[in-house]
Design a protein around this motif. Structure first.
Motif, PDB file in Angstrom:
ATOM      1  N   ASP A 171      32.028  34.908  34.676  1.00 31.44           N
ATOM      2  CA  ASP A 171      33.071  34.894  33.642  1.00 31.44           C
ATOM      3  C   ASP A 171      33.564  36.303  33.360  1.00 31.44           C
ATOM      4  O   ASP A 171      34.765  36.553  33.225  1.00 31.44           O
ATOM      5  N   CYS A 172      32.614  37.221  33.265  1.00 31.66           N
ATOM      6  CA  CYS A 172      32.965  38.611  32.945  1.00 31.66           C
ATOM      7  C   CYS A 172      33.835  39.214  34.035  1.00 31.66           C
ATOM      8  O   CYS A 172      34.809  39.919  33.745  1.00 31.66           O
ATOM      9  N   SER A 173      33.496  38.938  35.294  1.00 30.10           N
ATOM     10  CA  SER A 173      34.289  39.488  36.396  1.00 30.10           C
ATOM     11  C   SER A 173      35.701  38.937  36.409  1.00 30.10           C
ATOM     12  O   SER A 173      36.625  39.579  36.918  1.00 30.10           O
ATOM     13  N   LEU A 174      35.898  37.730  35.829  1.00 32.65           N
ATOM     14  CA  LEU A 174      37.228  37.128  35.746  1.00 32.65           C
ATOM     15  C   LEU A 174      37.957  37.512  34.459  1.00 32.65           C
ATOM     16  O   LEU A 174      39.034  37.000  34.177  1.00 32.65           O
ATOM     17  N   GLY A 175      37.338  38.419  33.673  1.00 38.24           N
ATOM     18  CA  GLY A 175      37.978  38.880  32.440  1.00 38.24           C
ATOM     19  C   GLY A 175      37.735  37.985  31.247  1.00 38.24           C
ATOM     20  O   GLY A 175      38.332  38.200  30.186  1.00 38.24           O
ATOM     21  N   HIS A 201      35.500  37.740  28.855  1.00 35.34           N
ATOM     22  CA  HIS A 201      34.354  38.390  28.218  1.00 35.34           C
ATOM     23  C   HIS A 201      33.850  37.603  27.014  1.00 35.34           C
ATOM     24  O   HIS A 201      32.632  37.516  26.788  1.00 35.34           O
ATOM     25  N   GLY A 202      34.776  37.049  26.230  1.00 32.61           N
ATOM     26  CA  GLY A 202      34.362  36.295  25.045  1.00 32.61           C
ATOM     27  C   GLY A 202      33.520  35.091  25.409  1.00 32.61           C
ATOM     28  O   GLY A 202      32.479  34.820  24.776  1.00 32.61           O
ATOM     29  N   ARG A 203      33.938  34.345  26.424  1.00 36.72           N
ATOM     30  CA  ARG A 203      33.174  33.162  26.829  1.00 36.72           C
ATOM     31  C   ARG A 203      31.803  33.567  27.361  1.00 36.72           C
ATOM     32  O   ARG A 203      30.793  32.895  27.091  1.00 36.72           O
ATOM     33  N   ALA A 204      31.734  34.670  28.098  1.00 42.08           N
ATOM     34  CA  ALA A 204      30.455  35.135  28.618  1.00 42.08           C
ATOM     35  C   ALA A 204      29.507  35.499  27.489  1.00 42.08           C
ATOM     36  O   ALA A 204      28.319  35.150  27.510  1.00 42.08           O
ATOM     37  N   ASP A 205      30.031  36.187  26.482  1.00 45.37           N
ATOM     38  CA  ASP A 205      29.192  36.570  25.346  1.00 45.37           C
ATOM     39  C   ASP A 205      28.695  35.342  24.584  1.00 45.37           C
ATOM     40  O   ASP A 205      27.521  35.273  24.186  1.00 45.37           O
ATOM     41  N   GLU A 206      29.563  34.353  24.374  1.00 48.91           N
ATOM     42  CA  GLU A 206      29.150  33.141  23.674  1.00 48.91           C
ATOM     43  C   GLU A 206      28.065  32.399  24.459  1.00 48.91           C
ATOM     44  O   GLU A 206      27.088  31.901  23.877  1.00 48.91           O
ATOM     45  N   HIS A 247      25.168  38.386  48.478  1.00 50.10           N
ATOM     46  CA  HIS A 247      26.406  37.628  48.330  1.00 50.10           C
ATOM     47  C   HIS A 247      26.932  37.646  46.884  1.00 50.10           C
ATOM     48  O   HIS A 247      27.575  36.690  46.447  1.00 50.10           O
ATOM     49  N   GLU A 248      26.682  38.725  46.154  1.00 47.22           N
ATOM     50  CA  GLU A 248      27.220  38.865  44.798  1.00 47.22           C
ATOM     51  C   GLU A 248      28.619  39.474  44.905  1.00 47.22           C
ATOM     52  O   GLU A 248      28.875  40.609  44.523  1.00 47.22           O
ATOM     53  N   THR A 249      29.551  38.673  45.420  1.00 46.72           N
ATOM     54  CA  THR A 249      30.886  39.183  45.727  1.00 46.72           C
ATOM     55  C   THR A 249      31.616  39.687  44.495  1.00 46.72           C
ATOM     56  O   THR A 249      32.394  40.639  44.569  1.00 46.72           O
ATOM     57  N   HIS A 250      31.392  39.047  43.361  1.00 46.88           N
ATOM     58  CA  HIS A 250      32.132  39.421  42.164  1.00 46.88           C
ATOM     59  C   HIS A 250      31.774  40.830  41.682  1.00 46.88           C
ATOM     60  O   HIS A 250      32.497  41.408  40.867  1.00 46.88           O
ATOM     61  N   LEU A 251      30.658  41.400  42.168  1.00 51.82           N
ATOM     62  CA  LEU A 251      30.269  42.750  41.761  1.00 51.82           C
ATOM     63  C   LEU A 251      30.807  43.826  42.701  1.00 51.82           C
ATOM     64  O   LEU A 251      30.860  45.000  42.334  1.00 51.82           O
ATOM     65  N   LEU A 252      31.200  43.427  43.907  1.00 53.08           N
ATOM     66  CA  LEU A 252      31.574  44.415  44.921  1.00 53.08           C
ATOM     67  C   LEU A 252      32.787  45.274  44.537  1.00 53.08           C
ATOM     68  O   LEU A 252      32.763  46.486  44.777  1.00 53.08           O
ATOM     69  N   PRO A 253      33.868  44.703  43.985  1.00 53.34           N
ATOM     70  CA  PRO A 253      35.015  45.575  43.681  1.00 53.34           C
ATOM     71  C   PRO A 253      34.671  46.728  42.751  1.00 53.34           C
ATOM     72  O   PRO A 253      35.068  47.871  42.992  1.00 53.34           O
ATOM     73  N   THR A 254      33.907  46.450  41.674  1.00 49.30           N
ATOM     74  CA  THR A 254      33.543  47.514  40.741  1.00 49.30           C
ATOM     75  C   THR A 254      32.666  48.550  41.423  1.00 49.30           C
ATOM     76  O   THR A 254      32.883  49.766  41.270  1.00 49.30           O
ATOM     77  N   THR A 295      37.808  38.085  43.535  1.00 47.11           N
ATOM     78  CA  THR A 295      37.183  37.970  42.220  1.00 47.11           C
ATOM     79  C   THR A 295      38.154  37.525  41.139  1.00 47.11           C
ATOM     80  O   THR A 295      37.731  37.137  40.058  1.00 47.11           O
ATOM     81  N   GLY A 296      39.444  37.606  41.412  1.00 48.51           N
ATOM     82  CA  GLY A 296      40.425  37.230  40.409  1.00 48.51           C
ATOM     83  C   GLY A 296      40.666  38.307  39.367  1.00 48.51           C
ATOM     84  O   GLY A 296      41.343  38.061  38.364  1.00 48.51           O
ATOM     85  N   SER A 297      40.125  39.512  39.555  1.00 52.37           N
ATOM     86  CA  SER A 297      40.292  40.594  38.593  1.00 52.37           C
ATOM     87  C   SER A 297      41.497  41.433  38.984  1.00 52.37           C
ATOM     88  O   SER A 297      41.460  42.197  39.948  1.00 52.37           O
ATOM     89  N   SER A 298      42.566  41.328  38.221  1.00 52.96           N
ATOM     90  CA  SER A 298      43.777  42.085  38.538  1.00 52.96           C
ATOM     91  C   SER A 298      43.555  43.584  38.348  1.00 52.96           C
ATOM     92  O   SER A 298      44.111  44.401  39.090  1.00 52.96           O
ATOM     93  N   HIS A 299      42.732  43.946  37.362  1.00 53.07           N
ATOM     94  CA  HIS A 299      42.482  45.365  37.139  1.00 53.07           C
ATOM     95  C   HIS A 299      41.744  45.974  38.324  1.00 53.07           C
ATOM     96  O   HIS A 299      42.059  47.093  38.758  1.00 53.07           O
TER      97      HIS A 299
END
Length: 984
Positions: free
Chosen positions: A465-469, A471-476, A613-620, A652-656
């Motif tokens: 969730d966090c990698s997709l931006g 953050h609120g849902r991840a925290d909850e 295979h933690e692809t969502h972490l690779l861009p950062t 990852t869907g992260s535009s930033h």
């Protein structure tokens, strides 16, 4: 076809001739015979045509009798045709001549009888005769004997015999006779080679340069029959059994099944077993799957090879089908129940032989396991193994395995494990939203007890969730699970609470909120209680990052040292599930001006993320790695890391992350090229990434601010100074720069000081602030403060002071491992030194800057150095010593260290003194302390002796040695001693 036409036109002159038409099944021999017949009739020849089958093999001369329009079933004396009588006599005659028998009796000379057949055929061919025989490889021995005789004793009349056959299936006698006749010139051979790509395009109607045609052409091997079948099946809906192309069309299957219908029961069993075994198989495997006696299996396999249904598969005793399409047809025709039983035998047999799960999975995909089938574990293992290279196939295999998991709570953990793997595979397959949907499905399925699987799933989903931006849902999600765990009573609960807390604070950090120190300290206690060293490292790294951000320099440096030691003491298996912790540590080290250490940890994080295979972490991680390499002055490598981030960021869907990767790549490209447009594009992209002037950092966090600042540093020479200053001050919260992390404020102040000076309005305030916030223990901080002061020292009277400060800043940048900044600062020092009346010394600085720029791979910086050299008054360029090839260990170029003296600000005088310059050597990647340890270790001293000499603990020395080995590319103390001896 042209050859055949020429042969017909010359047949009256040449007399009798045999034409051999050779080709594999499906190459178009029958169609070619039809074209031959049409051409022969057009030229006025009588044409007789027949074909041999497996049935005619057991009936002497049936094919030849059919060819001559004679009833093959009745050779009675009432028939007047002398040729038929001869055929009857030949059929009844012994295979060898019987001694003393009259020539006209069945026991007489076969040669005389064959000669009479030849004579009669010659008489019948007086006006021209064309005989066409198809599939001669299945002819009976008598017919082959007549053909052999005609090859040895050709007729003189215009008789043309065209014999089409499959060379692989033809008798050796026929092949030898045809080959001998071709050599003598009494026969011609026409081969039907594979189709060319252009011919395949004509046959299928597909464009010749299209990828679809190329794939079909290669898979068909240029065979027209297989090409047509593949082209038609590719247009059909995908079949569940053959996922790649679906079943072959019906006409093709019917044709092959008709050929297979002639097989014996043993041959049918063996070819069925081969279809279950796949593309390649051995005789012993066929025997076991078919449950047949080895001798029977061997004989059946040999007969299948004679029929060209089996062919050798490279070296060894392995076999394969004539074409993969044949295997598909045989497989599809198998009984489903037998297919499932045989599949179990194959999997058991190959598992016993150590066959990897990836090689067993295709069979399990063709015959999917049913509910409760243990073979589902093989599919799951294969999916994990192939996930990184082929995530789409991994998704398909995992879904099949999921369907085979029995219902019931006892299998919930297995179902969750498979769903976790499916989510990761979908992330790799560019489907992050699909991965998140699978994660939500998992959370709905995972029961509250046992807690460990659910906590792992919650942490994974929250980070996704966090990698997709989100953050609120991840925290909850993490907060709700933490409340469910409550105050931990057991060691296991403590470990779970630590994992959830670290993940929640990491989400807070990414979202722009400082992590809670009390929560992190509690997480450290829980992790230690639960024995989870990885989560302990995560909590400590977040604490260190918090202290770095707040500018608590002493505590931050101690915390980062402790984290680095802890990270280096953990093996990869302990950190495999949490490469993000190395990213946090690398970010903190980068903020402290430790690029070499940051790069080491970030590289390890990238490697672990790829492996797990933690692809969502690779861009950062890759974006951070590119930034660190840029800071170190290794622009080519920085560009490579940014390009890698660009490739994976869209998944990852992260535009930033996508924008940041594109900007980093553009910035590095601007340094490594002469292209002015590349520099302008880099500047535009960097300005676009500046944080919004108002509002909290709720979207991109401190990493966004830090990245924007580092990018501004990279493009400082390409932006409009006054405009950039206004934008930067607003973006960073005003003149006090409250939104800039304390560890980066010296850099921010230096950038603003230079921008003000370039705009013609030098502002000492920025230099004062840089000196105020710079940490004395940080070489990078002190270097930025000195450079900021030099920027605002304008005018001829201050030229020498400015030059001295620039040179001292360059020395500090060198000790911090920031070679690009060192080169740029020397470039700034040169004109001020020339302004102070020292053009030759200024030239020496430019020579040194050029050496460093060459090592960095910066064509843009070298171009500016050339331009500045031309502006120096009365200074003539000296011959530059050559740069030696890159060192075999570090890849760094070794450059001469002897240089002219430069001014030192520490002298307190206006005279020039010899100042030690930090050369680019193989030890450049090491910190000052690491160099000390390396030099002493190079003398052969032990760890305890080094610790006593430097007054450090042996454990600290071991940590330094580990980093030294990694940075220098060596792996032992002996290698270090040898390396230091070579480098001097």
């Amino acid at each position: 076809m042209c050859q055949f036409t020429t042969i017909l036109e010359n047949l009256e002159e040449t007399g009798g001739l045999v034409v051999e038409l050779a080709g594999d099944p499906g190459t178009g021999k029958t169609r070619m015979l039809t074209r031959f017949a049409d051409e022969a009739r057009r030229q006025g020849y009588q044409v007789l045509r027949t074909g041999c089958t497996t049935v005619t093999q057991n009936h002497p001369f049936r094919a030849l009798a059919q060819l001559l329009h004679t009833n093959p079933a009745d050779y009675s004396d009432t028939q007047s045709d002398e040729l038929v009588t001869l055929l009857r006599d030949l059929a009844a005659a012994p295979s060898r001549d019987v001694p003393d028998s009259p020539p006209h009796t069945p026991g007489g000379s076969r040669c005389l009888m064959l000669h009479r057949v030849r004579h009669l055929l010659q008489g019948r061919a007086k006006t021209g005769l064309v005989l066409l025989i198809d599939d001669l490889q299945w002819a009976d021995p008598g017919t082959l004997e007549v053909v052999d005789y005609l090859l040895s004793w050709p007729v003189t009349a215009p008789l043309l015999l065209v014999a089409a056959h499959r060379p692989r299936q033809s008798a050796l006698r026929l092949q030898d006779a045809l080959g001998h006749a071709v050599g003598l010139g009494t026969a011609r051979r026409i081969d039907l080679p594979p189709l060319t790509l252009a011919e395949s395009a004509h046959l299928t109607g597909l464009p010749e340069d299209g990828p679809d045609l190329l794939a079909l052409h290669q898979e068909s091997r240029g065979n027209p029959l297989y090409l047509r079948a593949l082209a038609e099946s590719a247009q059909q809906p995908v079949d569940a059994v053959f996922d790649a192309q679906g079943l072959p069309p019906g006409w093709f299957s019917s044709r092959l099944l008709a050929e297979l219908a002639q097989l014996t029961p043993d041959e049918t069993s063996i070819i069925s077993a081969a279809a279950m075994l796949g593309d390649r198989f051995a005789l012993e495997d066929l025997t076991e799957v078919a449950a047949m006696d080895p001798d029977r299996a061997c004989r059946a396999s040999a007969r299948l090879s004679e029929r060209d249904l089996f062919r050798p598969a490279g070296p060894g005793l392995q076999l394969t089908f004539r074409h993969p399409l044949m295997r598909q047809v045989v497989f599809a025709d198998l009984d489903h129940c037998w297919r499932r039983t045989a599949r179990g035998h194959v999997v058991t047999m190959r598992s016993r032989a150590g066959t990897p799960a990836v090689e067993l999975a295709p069979l399990l995909e063709e015959v999917p396991p049913t509910s409760g089938d243990e073979d589902r574990h093989v599919l799951a293992q294969a999916a994990v193994e192939i996930m990184a290279t082929d995530p789409d196939t991994a998704c398909r295999w995992i879904r099949i395995a999921l369907r085979a998991v029995p219902e019931g709570g006892e299998y919930s953990a297995e179902r969750v494990e498979l769903l976790t793997a499916l989510a990761r595979a979908q992330g790799l397959a560019d489907a992050p939203q699909g991965a998140l949907e699978v994660s939500d499905e998992m959370l709905a399925l995972v029961p509250a007890e046992p807690r460990a699987p659910r906590v792992r799933m919650v942490v994974y989903t929250a980070l996704l969730d966090c990698s997709l931006g989100r953050h609120g849902r991840a925290d909850e999600l993490l907060g709700a699970e933490l409340r469910r765990v409550g105050d931990p009573d057991t060691d296991e609960e403590a470990a779970l609470a630590a994992s959830l807390t670290v993940a929640r604070e990491l989400v807070a950090c990414v979202s722009g909120t400082l992590p809670d120190a009390e929560q992190l300290r509690a997480a450290v206690r829980w992790a230690r209680r639960g024995g989870d060293r990885a989560d302990e490292l995560g909590a400590l790294s977040l604490l260190a990052a918090r202290q770095v951000t707040l500018g608590q320099s002493a505590q931050a440096e101690a915390a980062v040292d402790a984290c680095a030691g802890a990270a280096d003491s953990l093996i990869d298996a302990e950190l495999a599930a949490h490469p993000e912790y190395l990213g946090v540590l690398g970010w903190a080290e980068c903020m402290l001006g430790r690029p070499a250490e940051a790069e080491s940890h970030l590289q390890r994080g990238v490697r672990l993320a790829e492996r797990s295979h933690e692809t969502h972490l690779l861009p950062t991680l890759l974006n951070q790695l590119a930034t660190v390499r840029y800071q170190s002055g290794r622009f080519v490598e920085a560009r490579e890391a940014a390009a890698s981030a660009q490739r994976v960021a869209p998944r990852t869907g992260s535009s930033h992350a996508v924008r940041l990767a594109a900007t980093l790549e553009a910035v590095a490209a601007a340094q490594t090229t002469h292209d002015v447009r590349a520099a302008r594009r880099a500047a535009e992209l960097s300005e676009a990434l500046m944080p919004v002037p108002l509002g909290p950092l709720s979207r991109d966090g401190h990493w966004h601010v830090s990245a924007a600042l580092w990018l501004a540093d990279a493009v400082r020479d390409c932006v409009h100074p006054a405009q950039w200053s206004t934008t930067a001050i607003a973006a960073f919260g005003g003149p006090q720069l409250p939104r800039v992390p304390a560890s980066l404020r010296p850099l921010a102040c230096e950038l603003l000081a230079e921008a003000a000076a370039r705009a013609g309005r030098p502002d000492p305030t920025w230099a004062d602030r840089a000196e105020a916030v710079a940490r004395p223990s940080s070489p990078a901080h002190r270097a930025h403060a000195l450079a900021a002061r030099a920027h605002v020292l304008t005018g001829p009277d201050a030229a020498r002071q400015a030059a001295d400060r620039y040179q001292e800043a360059a020395r500090l940048f060198a000790s911090a491992g920031m070679t690009g900044q060192q080169a740029r600062t020397l470039l700034l020092a040169a004109p001020r030194l020339a302004e102070a009346g020292h053009p030759l010394r200024a030239l020496a600085l430019l020579e040194r800057a050029d050496e460093l720029a060459e090592w960095c791979g910066s064509l843009a910086l070298r171009k500016r150095i050339v331009q500045q050299r031309l502006r120096l008054p009365k200074a003539r360029p000296q011959q530059r010593p050559p740069v030696s090839p890159p060192d075999a260990v570090t890849g760094a170029s070794r450059v001469p260290t002897a240089t002219p003296a430069v001014a030192s600000p520490a002298s307190g005088t206006g005279r020039a003194v010899a100042a030690a310059r930090v050369p680019v050597t193989p030890l450049t990647p090491l910190t000052d302390r690491e160099r000390q340890v390396a030099v002493i270790a190079g003398t052969g001293k032990r760890t305890r002796e080094i610790a006593e000499q430097l007054r450090l603990s042996p454990r600290t020395i071991d940590v330094h040695l580990t980093r030294i080995y990694r940075k220098l590319g060596i792996n032992s103390r002996a290698a270090l001693v040898h390396f230091m001896a070579e480098t001097g």
